[in-house]
Write an enzyme that holds these catalytic residues in place. Structure first.
Site, PDB file in Angstrom:
ATOM      1  N   SER A 182      33.920 -19.117 -13.417  1.00  0.00           N
ATOM      2  CA  SER A 182      33.867 -18.879 -11.907  1.00  0.00           C
ATOM      3  C   SER A 182      34.030 -17.120 -11.361  1.00  0.00           C
ATOM      4  CB  SER A 182      35.768 -19.299 -11.135  1.00  0.00           C
ATOM      5  OG  SER A 182      36.399 -18.619 -12.036  1.00  0.00           O
ATOM      6  N   HIS A 210      32.282 -25.208  -8.178  1.00  0.00           N
ATOM      7  CA  HIS A 210      31.151 -24.182  -7.815  1.00  0.00           C
ATOM      8  C   HIS A 210      30.301 -24.568  -8.584  1.00  0.00           C
ATOM      9  CE1 HIS A 210      34.108 -20.320  -7.801  1.00  0.00           C
ATOM     10  NE2 HIS A 210      34.821 -21.112  -8.526  1.00  0.00           N
ATOM     11  N   LYS A 242      35.520 -25.219  -1.643  1.00  0.00           N
ATOM     12  CA  LYS A 242      34.086 -24.130  -2.351  1.00  0.00           C
ATOM     13  C   LYS A 242      32.984 -24.277  -0.831  1.00  0.00           C
ATOM     14  CE  LYS A 242      36.636 -22.214  -6.249  1.00  0.00           C
ATOM     15  NZ  LYS A 242      37.744 -22.988  -5.499  1.00  0.00           N
TER      16      LYS A 242
HETATM   17  C1  LIG Z   1      36.362 -23.135 -11.273  1.00  0.00           C
HETATM   18  C2  LIG Z   1      37.838 -23.296 -10.743  1.00  0.00           C
HETATM   19  N1  LIG Z   1      38.584 -24.351 -10.608  1.00  0.00           N
HETATM   20  C3  LIG Z   1      39.846 -24.199  -9.713  1.00  0.00           C
HETATM   21  C4  LIG Z   1      39.923 -23.540  -8.805  1.00  0.00           C
HETATM   22  C5  LIG Z   1      40.902 -23.948  -7.653  1.00  0.00           C
HETATM   23  O1  LIG Z   1      41.063 -24.677  -6.859  1.00  0.00           O
HETATM   24  P1  LIG Z   1      42.079 -24.544  -5.356  1.00  0.00           P
HETATM   25  O2  LIG Z   1      41.351 -23.387  -4.593  1.00  0.00           O
HETATM   26  O3  LIG Z   1      41.885 -25.904  -4.681  1.00  0.00           O
HETATM   27  O4  LIG Z   1      42.671 -24.805  -5.710  1.00  0.00           O
HETATM   28  C6  LIG Z   1      39.117 -22.529  -8.355  1.00  0.00           C
HETATM   29  C7  LIG Z   1      39.292 -21.904  -7.493  1.00  0.00           C
HETATM   30  O5  LIG Z   1      40.066 -21.709  -6.495  1.00  0.00           O
HETATM   31  C8  LIG Z   1      38.018 -21.840  -8.914  1.00  0.00           C
HETATM   32  O6  LIG Z   1      37.313 -21.550  -8.846  1.00  0.00           O
END
Ligand SMILES: Cc1ncc(COP(=O)(O)O)c(C=O)c1O
Length: 394
Positions: A182, A210, A242
């Site tokens: 990320s 992503h 996203k």
């Molecule tokens: C790789 C990754 N996993 C999980 C999440 C968490 O997802 P959420 O925003 O739906 O809680 C994010 C960012 O928000 C992320 O970048």
């Protein structure tokens, strides 16, 4: 007795954070997700959204949301296991299962909850979990919370992972990685990881927050890109906030995996289901994500244009084919200063600092969306050339 108030006790950590240039503050957005935004009353061209395909403000997604809200109302009213599981949730789960080529998919209210809920349902005391050291915080937190023996291996270093696997006697071994990292934008070597997991009798879990929408010819993400089936990649996680442009997350996998999560995943069981209208909007964005290939094509054009431009300027980028194209600065104060200089030129890019990234690796996390034009990327390149050009060539 010397009684200290809660504020007296909490303040020193805030002061320390501020003096280390690590203090966070929120900006207030006054416009929809788009290339041009209004934040704190000022207009910017934004390069910091995760709305990679530009679906968050798509008219068809908005009207799917509105129609479902007219019928179902706003709140889901209860958790999925009580009375909150609607026909829209159910249909979306079936469509996500088909999209990912898995037996079933299960919706979670957020990606953070999907990760901690899945990991803690699958491993516990006596088991072992192996995570890339650059994994998203929610994966690391899930690993710590699980009670399994928690180990972080060097980023994308399969030898380091194998050494650690060689030393474990745990019966359940779970390997967890981001599909696309990320904060770095690079991919995990999932083809090799899948082989290594099978050889070591370990389970592989991939968080493809992503990757979905961006990678793979129909937006199927890392699993489609590396052609990984349910057998070789049994636990596949995606987020909906996203590329899908909505909100929430899912885990896709076998019938038994999904039933296990429904029975044992605490962050699935003990929380209110996402609003049905969000599920309805996501069903529409799932269709668009698969069918509107021009969005991925345009995104890839923007990415290669940016990479070629930065190369000419002597600015080094990470090895990323994704819309995440961070520019490493290193020092926190300097990263903040560059972000501020960009903001003065009407460009919104966020300085990412520890503890989100390792100490000494502060960066500007540039992200692209199908909503951007080549002219806007050129505007960014010109500004970067002026601000960083000399330093980059130094
Ligand atoms: C790789 C990754 N996993 C999980 C999440 C968490 O997802 P959420 O925003 O739906 O809680 C994010 C960012 O928000 C992320 O970048």
């Amino acid at each position: 007795m010397n009684h200290k108030s809660i504020d007296n006790i909490l303040s020193p950590a805030l002061i320390e954070r501020r003096s280390a240039n690590l203090y966070r503050s929120r900006r207030t957005s006054e416009s929809p997700q788009a290339a041009q935004v209004i934040v704190d009353g000022k207009k910017y061209t934004s390069f910091c959204s995760n709305d990679y395909l530009g679906l968050a403000n798509h008219p068809e997604v908005i009207s799917a949301f509105q129609n479902a809200a007219n019928y179902f109302g706003v709140g889901s009213g209860a958790s999925h296991l009580v009375a909150g599981h609607s026909s829209e949730h159910h249909a979306l789960e079936e469509e996500l299962a088909e999209f990912t080529g898995r037996d079933r998919a299960l919706l979670f209210s957020t990606g953070y909850m999907a990760n901690i809920g899945a990991i803690t349902a699958l491993v516990g005391q006596g088991d072992a979990i192996f995570e890339d050291r650059l994994n998203h915080a929610s994966l690391l937190d899930g690993g710590l919370l699980s009670g399994a023996r928690f180990q972080r291996f060097l980023h994308n270093d399969l030898k380091n992972l194998q050494n650690r696997l060689d030393k474990t006697e745990a019966e359940r071994k779970l390997i967890v990685v981001d599909g696309v990292f990320s904060m770095d934008g690079d991919c995990a070597p999932l083809d090799e990881l899948a082989v290594l997991a099978q050889k070591n009798n370990a389970w592989l879990m991939v968080d493809d927050a992503h990757g979905f929408g961006c990678l793979g010819s129909s937006g199927g993400g890392s699993a489609e890109y590396f052609k990984l089936t349910q057998e070789s990649l049994p636990i596949l996680m995606g987020t909906l906030g996203k590329s899908f442009g909505t909100f929430g997350a899912f885990i896709a996998g076998s019938e038994t995996l999904i039933e296990t999560l429904i029975q044992f995943s605490r962050s699935y069981i003990y929380t209110t289901a996402m609003p049905p209208a969000i599920a309805a909007a996501t069903r529409k964005s799932l269709q668009l994500l698969q069918s509107e290939n021009w969005r991925r094509d345009h995104l890839n054009l923007l990415i290669s244009h940016f990479r070629a431009g930065t190369k000419q300027l002597g600015i080094q980028l990470s090895n990323s084919v994704s819309p995440i194209q961070p520019i490493m600065i290193g020092d926190e104060a300097r990263t903040l200063a560059v972000a501020e200089q960009l903001a003065q030129r009407g460009l919104l890019i966020i300085a990412i600092r520890p503890p989100t990234v390792p100490v000494g690796s502060s960066r500007l996390r540039v992200t692209f969306s199908a909503e951007h034009s080549i002219a806007q990327v050129d505007q960014l390149l010109n500004a970067l050339g002026d601000i960083l050009g000399d330093a980059a060539h130094a």
